[in-house]
Design an enzyme around this catalytic site. Structure first.
Site, PDB file in Angstrom:
ATOM      1  N   CYS A  82      -4.087   6.435  -2.706  1.00  0.00           N
ATOM      2  CA  CYS A  82      -3.333   5.816  -3.790  1.00  0.00           C
ATOM      3  C   CYS A  82      -2.278   4.839  -3.250  1.00  0.00           C
ATOM      4  CB  CYS A  82      -2.763   6.903  -4.688  1.00  0.00           C
ATOM      5  SG  CYS A  82      -2.652   6.356  -6.389  1.00  0.00           S
ATOM      6  N   HIS A 173      -6.454  11.118  -5.950  1.00  0.00           N
ATOM      7  CA  HIS A 173      -5.706  12.116  -5.170  1.00  0.00           C
ATOM      8  C   HIS A 173      -6.597  13.297  -4.781  1.00  0.00           C
ATOM      9  CE1 HIS A 173      -1.488  10.701  -5.588  1.00  0.00           C
ATOM     10  NE2 HIS A 173      -2.055   9.985  -6.547  1.00  0.00           N
ATOM     11  N   GLU A 175      -6.180  15.455  -2.635  1.00  0.00           N
ATOM     12  CA  GLU A 175      -5.394  16.642  -2.240  1.00  0.00           C
ATOM     13  C   GLU A 175      -5.092  17.535  -3.445  1.00  0.00           C
ATOM     14  OE1 GLU A 175      -4.267  13.682  -2.696  1.00  0.00           O
ATOM     15  OE2 GLU A 175      -2.220  13.694  -3.480  1.00  0.00           O
TER      16      GLU A 175
HETATM   17  N1  GLN Z   1       1.396   3.285  -8.901  1.00  0.00           N
HETATM   18  C1  GLN Z   1       1.714   3.588  -7.528  1.00  0.00           C
HETATM   19  C2  GLN Z   1       1.981   2.310  -6.728  1.00  0.00           C
HETATM   20  O1  GLN Z   1       1.745   1.265  -7.199  1.00  0.00           O
HETATM   21  C3  GLN Z   1       0.623   4.390  -6.876  1.00  0.00           C
HETATM   22  C4  GLN Z   1       0.444   5.691  -7.610  1.00  0.00           C
HETATM   23  C5  GLN Z   1       0.077   6.850  -6.740  1.00  0.00           C
HETATM   24  O2  GLN Z   1       0.189   6.832  -5.516  1.00  0.00           O
HETATM   25  N2  GLN Z   1      -0.304   7.913  -7.407  1.00  0.00           N
HETATM   26  O3  GLN Z   1       2.420   2.379  -5.639  1.00  0.00           O
END
Ligand code: GLN
Length: 196
Positions: A82, A173, A175
């Site tokens: 992410c 995610h 995890e």
């Molecule tokens: N929206 C976050 C970003 O732009 C990422 C979201 C996440 O890591 N769950 O950094």
């Protein structure tokens, strides 16, 4: 270094680092939480967790960590989830921001809008063992990927799990589910790299 001695780092400046550490330990890996540049030394690989990429950038720059980490990700196995995926990307949009530019993808931040802030989907993956449960939280979208980037899973035709050599990145995610296959895959990348 033998496989049993390999230590996996989890960047612990911000975000969901402890859950990653637990998952890796469940798989038998030795884990070190990384908060300072010198803690990168000797690791077999590094996980950059989800969180907020802008906060990561601020923290990294504040503690003088950005350049050291930039060098690290260009040389070692790294798994970015992410926000971690956003940090690795060649290009970031919505809005554009600084990144390590080591993974040949363009990533659009918060691409699924507020109506879809968080969603759990079951999608096909080329990892063995059938569909993969994916938890998306304010997720980015990989809007472009280069020829060297292997797509291991998708959502609506856009990659959600990609590999480019020793680099692995997920827009979701892994995890947060009971499935260990994505972390297991990263440990295999690390083992293959350590054996070189
Ligand atoms: N929206 C976050 C970003 O732009 C990422 C979201 C996440 O890591 N769950 O950094």
């Amino acid at each position: 270094m033998s496989k049993t001695e390999t230590v996996i780092g989890v960047l612990a400046l911000q975000g969901a680092f402890d859950v990653h550490a637990k998952k890796l330990q469940e798989l038998g890996a030795q884990v070190r939480l990384v908060r300072k540049p010198e803690e990168l030394v000797g690791l077999g690989g590094l996980v950059i967790p989800g969180g907020e990429s802008t906060t990561f950038l601020k923290n990294l720059e504040r503690v003088g960590f950005y350049d050291v980490l930039n060098e690290y990700v260009h040389k070692h196995p790294v798994f970015g989830t992410c926000a971690g995926c956003i940090l690795l990307a060649n290009e970031v949009t919505n809005p554009p921001q600084r990144s390590f530019a080591v993974l040949d993808v363009t990533v659009e931040r918060n691409a699924y809008g507020r109506q879809n802030d968080s969603v759990i989907l079951n999608e096909e993956t080329s990892l063995p063992g059938g569909p993969l449960e994916m938890v998306f939280i304010r997720a980015p979208r990989i809007s472009r990927h280069g020829a060297d980037v292997k797509v291991l899973a998708e959502r609506d035709g856009f990659p959600t799990l990609v590999q480019q050599g020793r680099l692995l990145a997920a827009t979701f995610h892994p995890e947060l589910t009971d499935d260990t296959r994505v972390h297991q895959h990263f440990l295999e990348i690390v083992a293959a790299e350590s054996a070189k």
